[in-house]
Design a protein around this motif. Structure first.
Motif, PDB file in Angstrom:
ATOM      1  N   LYS A  50       0.832  -1.205   0.000  1.00 52.13           N
ATOM      2  CA  LYS A  50       0.000   0.000   0.000  1.00 52.13           C
ATOM      3  C   LYS A  50       0.868   1.258   0.000  1.00 52.13           C
ATOM      4  O   LYS A  50       0.554   2.245  -0.661  1.00 52.13           O
ATOM      5  N   PHE A  51       1.977   1.210   0.743  1.00 54.45           N
ATOM      6  CA  PHE A  51       2.891   2.352   0.774  1.00 54.45           C
ATOM      7  C   PHE A  51       3.465   2.628  -0.609  1.00 54.45           C
ATOM      8  O   PHE A  51       3.477   3.770  -1.082  1.00 54.45           O
ATOM      9  N   VAL A  52       3.931   1.572  -1.288  1.00 56.99           N
ATOM     10  CA  VAL A  52       4.524   1.742  -2.615  1.00 56.99           C
ATOM     11  C   VAL A  52       3.479   2.230  -3.608  1.00 56.99           C
ATOM     12  O   VAL A  52       3.751   3.120  -4.423  1.00 56.99           O
ATOM     13  N   PHE A  89       3.473   5.946  -6.354  1.00 55.19           N
ATOM     14  CA  PHE A  89       3.646   6.063  -7.800  1.00 55.19           C
ATOM     15  C   PHE A  89       2.303   6.288  -8.506  1.00 55.19           C
ATOM     16  O   PHE A  89       1.873   5.484  -9.327  1.00 55.19           O
ATOM     17  N   PRO A  90       1.669   7.438  -8.249  1.00 55.16           N
ATOM     18  CA  PRO A  90       0.406   7.757  -8.934  1.00 55.16           C
ATOM     19  C   PRO A  90       0.564   7.875 -10.443  1.00 55.16           C
ATOM     20  O   PRO A  90      -0.377   7.659 -11.191  1.00 55.16           O
ATOM     21  N   ASP A 150      11.672   6.467  -1.819  1.00 56.30           N
ATOM     22  CA  ASP A 150      10.533   5.645  -1.419  1.00 56.30           C
ATOM     23  C   ASP A 150      10.805   4.169  -1.711  1.00 56.30           C
ATOM     24  O   ASP A 150      10.414   3.288  -0.947  1.00 56.30           O
ATOM     25  N   TYR A 151      11.477   3.928  -2.808  1.00 58.39           N
ATOM     26  CA  TYR A 151      11.839   2.565  -3.207  1.00 58.39           C
ATOM     27  C   TYR A 151      12.728   1.910  -2.137  1.00 58.39           C
ATOM     28  O   TYR A 151      12.463   0.777  -1.691  1.00 58.39           O
ATOM     29  N   LEU A 152      13.760   2.621  -1.712  1.00 58.13           N
ATOM     30  CA  LEU A 152      14.669   2.082  -0.704  1.00 58.13           C
ATOM     31  C   LEU A 152      13.993   1.961   0.660  1.00 58.13           C
ATOM     32  O   LEU A 152      14.293   1.041   1.427  1.00 58.13           O
ATOM     33  N   ILE A 161      12.179   5.272 -10.955  1.00 60.35           N
ATOM     34  CA  ILE A 161      11.909   3.976 -11.563  1.00 60.35           C
ATOM     35  C   ILE A 161      10.489   4.024 -12.113  1.00 60.35           C
ATOM     36  O   ILE A 161       9.562   4.457 -11.419  1.00 60.35           O
ATOM     37  N   SER A 162      10.334   3.581 -13.350  1.00 62.05           N
ATOM     38  CA  SER A 162       9.031   3.676 -14.003  1.00 62.05           C
ATOM     39  C   SER A 162       8.617   2.354 -14.617  1.00 62.05           C
ATOM     40  O   SER A 162       9.459   1.569 -15.059  1.00 62.05           O
ATOM     41  N   ALA A 163       7.294   2.136 -14.631  1.00 63.41           N
ATOM     42  CA  ALA A 163       6.744   0.955 -15.282  1.00 63.41           C
ATOM     43  C   ALA A 163       6.138   1.317 -16.623  1.00 63.41           C
ATOM     44  O   ALA A 163       5.596   0.463 -17.313  1.00 63.41           O
ATOM     45  N   ALA A 164       6.190   2.580 -16.984  1.00 64.27           N
ATOM     46  CA  ALA A 164       5.583   3.057 -18.224  1.00 64.27           C
ATOM     47  C   ALA A 164       6.645   3.565 -19.182  1.00 64.27           C
ATOM     48  O   ALA A 164       7.811   3.739 -18.826  1.00 64.27           O
ATOM     49  N   ASP A 165       6.245   3.833 -20.391  1.00 69.62           N
ATOM     50  CA  ASP A 165       7.139   4.400 -21.406  1.00 69.62           C
ATOM     51  C   ASP A 165       7.586   5.780 -20.954  1.00 69.62           C
ATOM     52  O   ASP A 165       6.757   6.664 -20.726  1.00 69.62           O
ATOM     53  N   PRO A 166       8.885   6.029 -20.774  1.00 63.48           N
ATOM     54  CA  PRO A 166       9.359   7.317 -20.274  1.00 63.48           C
ATOM     55  C   PRO A 166       8.997   8.489 -21.175  1.00 63.48           C
ATOM     56  O   PRO A 166       8.956   9.619 -20.730  1.00 63.48           O
ATOM     57  N   THR A 167       8.722   8.230 -22.449  1.00 61.35           N
ATOM     58  CA  THR A 167       8.353   9.323 -23.347  1.00 61.35           C
ATOM     59  C   THR A 167       6.956   9.844 -23.066  1.00 61.35           C
ATOM     60  O   THR A 167       6.616  10.959 -23.451  1.00 61.35           O
TER      61      THR A 167
END
Length: 256
Positions: free
Chosen positions: A103-105, A109-110, A118-120, A237-243
């Motif tokens: 839940k914290f993570v 990352f909205p 936050d990751y660490l 850190i991203s899960a989406a296309d950075p563009t």
């Protein structure tokens, strides 16, 4: 049905049946235990559940349960209800702890990107909660989890639990998430050149979970481990296309 159960008991020696049951994972063990009275009794054996407890939570290897009939004397062969009950209770506790980290993570990352601080912090929380490798596999390596949660679990296993990369990649493949990818982007302070500060450097790398587990992207792992310190201004850190993600970086003003 009764004759069938008796036939099962007489045709299969107890020691062989116990050996078979001890080789099973918890879901399969519980399924086998629902087949008959004989298997229910055998699959609830204390020695099996004691082994499962200590295999899943290595830090409890010296644990000894107390027989409920005695308040002071530990028993070397705890009643089956004790070890099985302890496993169930501990499993629920771990599920609650990992849920809190999840839940914290998710709140961090909205926009499908996560700041390295936050990751660490999430990884440190897993360590504080004494989450084990099996717990990570059960709760964080699930395909339905966001890949950033997969990454948190992977990094925790490699850096904190020191699980061999081969074991981690096997777990990733078993959960069918080894080829999932993340984008790690970091900004470094520009280098000095004849007394002048060059422009800040931007780095971006798409990596798969499998590559990270096998140390094929060691530079990325080092960046994630160190975070935003020294010459590194920011890490995302991203899960989406950075563009398509609104990346932003405000370089810190420094005086040399």
């Amino acid at each position: 049905m009764k004759q069938s159960e008796e036939g099962t008991q007489s045709s299969l020696p107890d020691d062989i049946a116990l050996k078979i049951a001890s080789l099973l994972e918890v879901p399969d063990l519980c399924a086998l235990g629902s087949c008959s009275r004989f298997w229910r009794s055998l699959c609830g054996s204390g020695c099996i559940w004691e082994s499962l407890v200590k295999e899943r939570w290595a830090s409890l290897s010296s644990l000894t349960l107390f027989d409920e009939s005695s308040s002071s004397t530990p028993t070397k062969a705890p009643i089956s209800k004790g070890w099985r009950g302890f496993y169930i209770k501990r499993h629920k506790e771990m599920a609650g702890r990992v849920s809190a980290v999840t839940k914290f993570v998710e709140k961090c990352f909205p926009n499908e990107s996560l700041e390295v601080g936050d990751y660490l912090k999430a990884i440190e929380e897993l360590s504080t909660m004494q989450v084990g490798f099996k717990d990570v596999q059960m709760f964080l390596f699930k395909p339905k989890c966001n890949v950033l949660l997969n990454l948190v679990g992977l990094h925790y296993c490699l850096s904190w639990l020191e699980v061999p990369g081969e074991d981690v990649i096997e777990a990733l493949q078993s959960c069918k998430i080894s080829e999932r990818r993340v984008c790690v982007k970091w900004w470094k302070l520009g280098r000095l050149f004849y007394g002048f500060r060059m422009r800040d450097e931007s780095h971006s790398r798409w990596v798969s979970l499998a590559d990270l587990a096998m140390a094929k992207e060691q530079e990325v792992l080092v960046v994630l481990q160190r975070g935003a310190i020294h010459e590194v201004l920011q890490v995302q850190i991203s899960a989406a296309d950075p563009t398509s993600t609104p990346w932003s970086c405000q370089s810190a003003q420094r005086q040399d």
